[in-house]
Design a protein around this motif. Structure first.
Motif, PDB file in Angstrom:
ATOM      1  N   ILE B  37       0.524  -1.236   0.160  1.00  0.00           N
ATOM      2  CA  ILE B  37       0.001  -0.385  -0.280  1.00  0.00           C
ATOM      3  C   ILE B  37       0.985   1.135   0.186  1.00  0.00           C
ATOM      4  N   SER B  38       0.735   2.086  -0.711  1.00  0.00           N
ATOM      5  CA  SER B  38       1.792   3.249  -1.164  1.00  0.00           C
ATOM      6  C   SER B  38       0.633   4.344  -0.592  1.00  0.00           C
ATOM      7  N   LEU B  53      -3.582   7.418  -1.960  1.00  0.00           N
ATOM      8  CA  LEU B  53      -3.325   5.639  -1.599  1.00  0.00           C
ATOM      9  C   LEU B  53      -3.204   5.540  -2.710  1.00  0.00           C
ATOM     10  N   ASN B  54      -2.767   4.003  -3.211  1.00  0.00           N
ATOM     11  CA  ASN B  54      -2.792   2.978  -3.574  1.00  0.00           C
ATOM     12  C   ASN B  54      -2.427   1.790  -3.315  1.00  0.00           C
ATOM     13  N   GLU B  67      -6.602   3.136  -6.895  1.00  0.00           N
ATOM     14  CA  GLU B  67      -5.700   4.359  -6.493  1.00  0.00           C
ATOM     15  C   GLU B  67      -7.202   5.324  -6.188  1.00  0.00           C
TER      16      GLU B  67
END
Lengths: 319, 332
Positions: B37-38, B53-54, B67
């Motif tokens: 999770i980015s 958030l991705n 995303e």
């Protein structure tokens, strides 16, 4: 449960890389720069990259092709890609684009619609492809004319969502492609999973069907759809002795053991990594990458980690 | 993708893989494992708080993953005729980018947006979790916290992603400092005019302190964080396939699982997670005993997810403070 949080790749990092690159360019010999500007060196084999809005050449001496437009007597690129020239025609082939079909290409498609006497197939192109009832293998073995009864049971052959491998047969007047599956190599796909990559990464090869050690079959569709499945022995392929419609149009998977499933997942991840790093996919590259992955003894999930995937790409591209 | 169709054999392959002894998934994850999770907060300069958030994006890939962009905007709202005198309120809306669902018709996209908005709004606008410092002037004015989410792309597990993005945006939100202002009419004595003297009674109870308006305080930072942001809820989607459940499904896996159970938990510091909402998606049924067990499992997952996201949010906070300090130093 395992969760990993990361940050997005920092923009400033990219920016500094870009800055250093441009700095490098200005430090370069000015003559080299001047060479490119009037764009006379079409003769040289080196492909040139361009970005949208870049002036390519004068419209007085060249004709504009796909991916370009003319403004103020200049031919300007409208997409990012490689510049190509045929005589006086300048075209730009876009890097990121939908699939451009050509007759004879092997593609993998997914049925989106069943219509009278035809199926609509999504093949990652601009328009849905068409598969006519007359261009599939009908039950009964020998090549025969289609009957009304075949029309009524079209969903028994292919229904919405089904994946198939086919060949581009011809084009309609509106540019949509017509497919055919009149070969025992073609038809419905099962026993595996689909990976999607940018179509530009799949090169034309001698054969788009090949198998890797440890029992994985691969079909590289030129439209960027790749089918990874369990290996089926040559002798056990359907339709070896006579055409068995039951088997060809079956929706049921064979029994697949865990080792094969792991191998399929590994190949899938390898393809994803290579595609993310824009490595063109060929049988040789994939075989090499697979052997590297097995050699490193990396687990399937671990392949996706940044350092491992970078090492994989480095190993494959250096060879 | 919610509108993606899978062939029968693909579905069977995914289901068989999940149910096999080693329960392997298409990308090699285990059942209870999330994709990477980015997360980044403070992405929209004009919002009071924002986050991107991705889930599941590969580092080198240009696209891919689920995303979500979330942003919080605070507006001043008159609450004189409302029911709640000392509290602001929260509204939530979700919009989906057509690029996220290229196969959806325009009507389908609207339906989907409506579904997402309703579910999130029902849970997030509940008074029990409304931050306590949204009031400005008691009985007169309060902040309306508008939380907007955009689904930029969907490759599975949208609900978890939306709740995480919402939490990050709320975490990032700063409420401007305000000071109440009172108006006092000045009595003027005008010449020889005969003015009725107002009699001041010592027992006048009508004299309540009546602040009527507010002004923004001039202060070095952008404001104070929301009270109770730790308790902001988080969603765990359990994908149910016969007796087993798994987390963070990709869109293919979602298409192959008949049932999804959304569990929304709110965790006030150190206590056990409190179930804030739940929804069962898909066709099929689950009996109560199984649901009970799933809720317990969900609690466990939620607290782990929460620990992870809180850690990341604190990191982000440090990063943003450092960034602001550097910026300040460079200006000076």
């Amino acid at each position: 449960m395992q969760i990993t949080f990361t940050s997005f790749p920092s923009q400033s990092g990219l920016r500094s890389a870009y800055a250093s690159a441009t700095k490098h360019a200005t430090e370069d010999d000015e003559d080299a720069y001047m060479d490119v500007e009037p764009f006379d060196d079409f003769e040289s084999d080196s492909s040139r990259l361009t970005c949208p809005g870049e002036t390519l050449t004068s419209a007085q001496s060249f004709m504009r092709g796909h991916g370009t437009y003319v403004d103020n007597d200049d031919v300007i690129s409208s997409v990012a890609g490689t510049v190509e020239r045929v005589n006086k025609l300048i075209t730009v082939r876009a890097l990121r684009t939908r699939y451009n079909p050509e007759v004879g290409d092997l593609v993998i498609g997914r049925i989106t619609e069943v219509q009278p006497r035809r199926w609509k197939v999504d093949a990652n192109s601009r328009q849905d492809a068409v598969l006519m009832l007359s261009s599939v293998n009908l039950p009964g073995g020998v090549q025969r004319r289609k009957l009304e009864s075949d029309e009524l049971q079209m969903r028994n052959f292919f229904e919405e969502g089904d994946l198939l491998v086919a060949e581009v047969q011809a084009f309609f007047s509106d540019g949509a492609m017509s497919l055919h599956t009149r070969s025992l190599k073609y038809g419905k796909l099962r026993n595996g999973q689909l990976v999607t990559v940018p179509p530009i990464l799949v090169r034309r090869l001698k054969s788009h069907f090949f198998s890797l050690p440890s029992g994985v079959d691969l079909i590289l569709g030129l439209n960027g759809y790749i089918w990874v499945s369990k290996h089926v022995k040559e002798s056990e392929r359907e339709g070896e002795e006579g055409f068995d419609a039951e088997a060809v149009y079956s929706n049921r998977n064979d029994d697949i053991d865990d080792a094969t499933r792991t191998a399929i997942a590994r190949v899938t991840n390898i393809i994803r990594i290579l595609a993310a790093h824009s490595v063109p996919l060929t049988d040789v590259v994939l075989l090499e990458a697979y052997e590297w992955a097995v050699e490193q003894d990396a687990d399937v999930k671990g392949l996706l980690q940044e350092d491992v995937s970078d090492a994989l790409v480095a190993a494959v591209t250096s060879g | 993708m919610a509108f993606k169709s899978l062939s029968k054999s693909e579905k069977a392959y995914i289901q068989a893989s999940l149910q096999s002894n080693s329960s392997l998934r298409g990308d090699g994850r285990s059942l209870q494992e999330y994709r990477t999770i980015s997360l980044e907060t403070g992405v929209a300069p004009l919002a009071n708080g924002s986050a991107r958030l991705n889930i599941g994006k590969n580092d080198a890939e240009a696209g891919g993953g689920t995303e979500i962009l979330a942003a919080v905007k605070l507006e001043v709202e008159d609450i004189e005729h409302g029911e709640r005198v000392d509290q602001g309120r929260v509204t939530c809306s979700v919009s989906c980018s057509p690029a996220a669902y290229p196969l959806a018709s325009s009507g389908g996209l609207d339906d989907l947006q409506h579904d997402y908005s309703t579910f999130l709004d029902d849970i997030l606008s509940h008074p029990s979790i409304t931050p306590a410092n949204l009031g400005i002037v008691r009985g007169k004015k309060a902040w309306l916290l508008a939380l907007d989410l955009v689904v930029l792309s969907d490759s599975g597990n949208v609900y978890d992603a939306m709740f995480m993005a919402a939490r990050a945006a709320i975490w990032d939100t700063k409420v401007p400092r305000t000071r109440s202002v009172e108006y006092r009419a000045q009595k003027k004595q005008e010449g020889d005019m005969d003015v009725d003297e107002e009699k001041q009674s010592g027992l006048d109870t009508r004299q309540v302190k009546a602040a009527t308006d507010f002004e923004l305080e001039d202060y070095w930072d952008e404001g104070i964080p929301l009270v109770g942001r730790e308790a902001w809820p988080i969603c765990v989607t359990l994908n149910l396939l016969s007796s087993l459940h798994f987390l963070d499904a990709t869109s293919q896996e979602e298409a192959a699982t008949p049932l999804r159970l959304l569990l929304v938990y709110s965790v006030a510091s150190k206590s056990t997670p409190a179930l804030q909402g739940m929804q069962l998606l898909g066709s099929g049924e689950v009996d109560v005993a199984q649901i009970k067990k799933l809720i317990q499992d969900g609690e466990k997952h939620a607290s782990q997810l929460l620990a992870a996201i809180n850690l990341k949010l604190r990191d982000e906070e440090v990063r943003l403070t450092d960034k602001a300090r550097l910026k300040f130093a460079s200006v000076r």
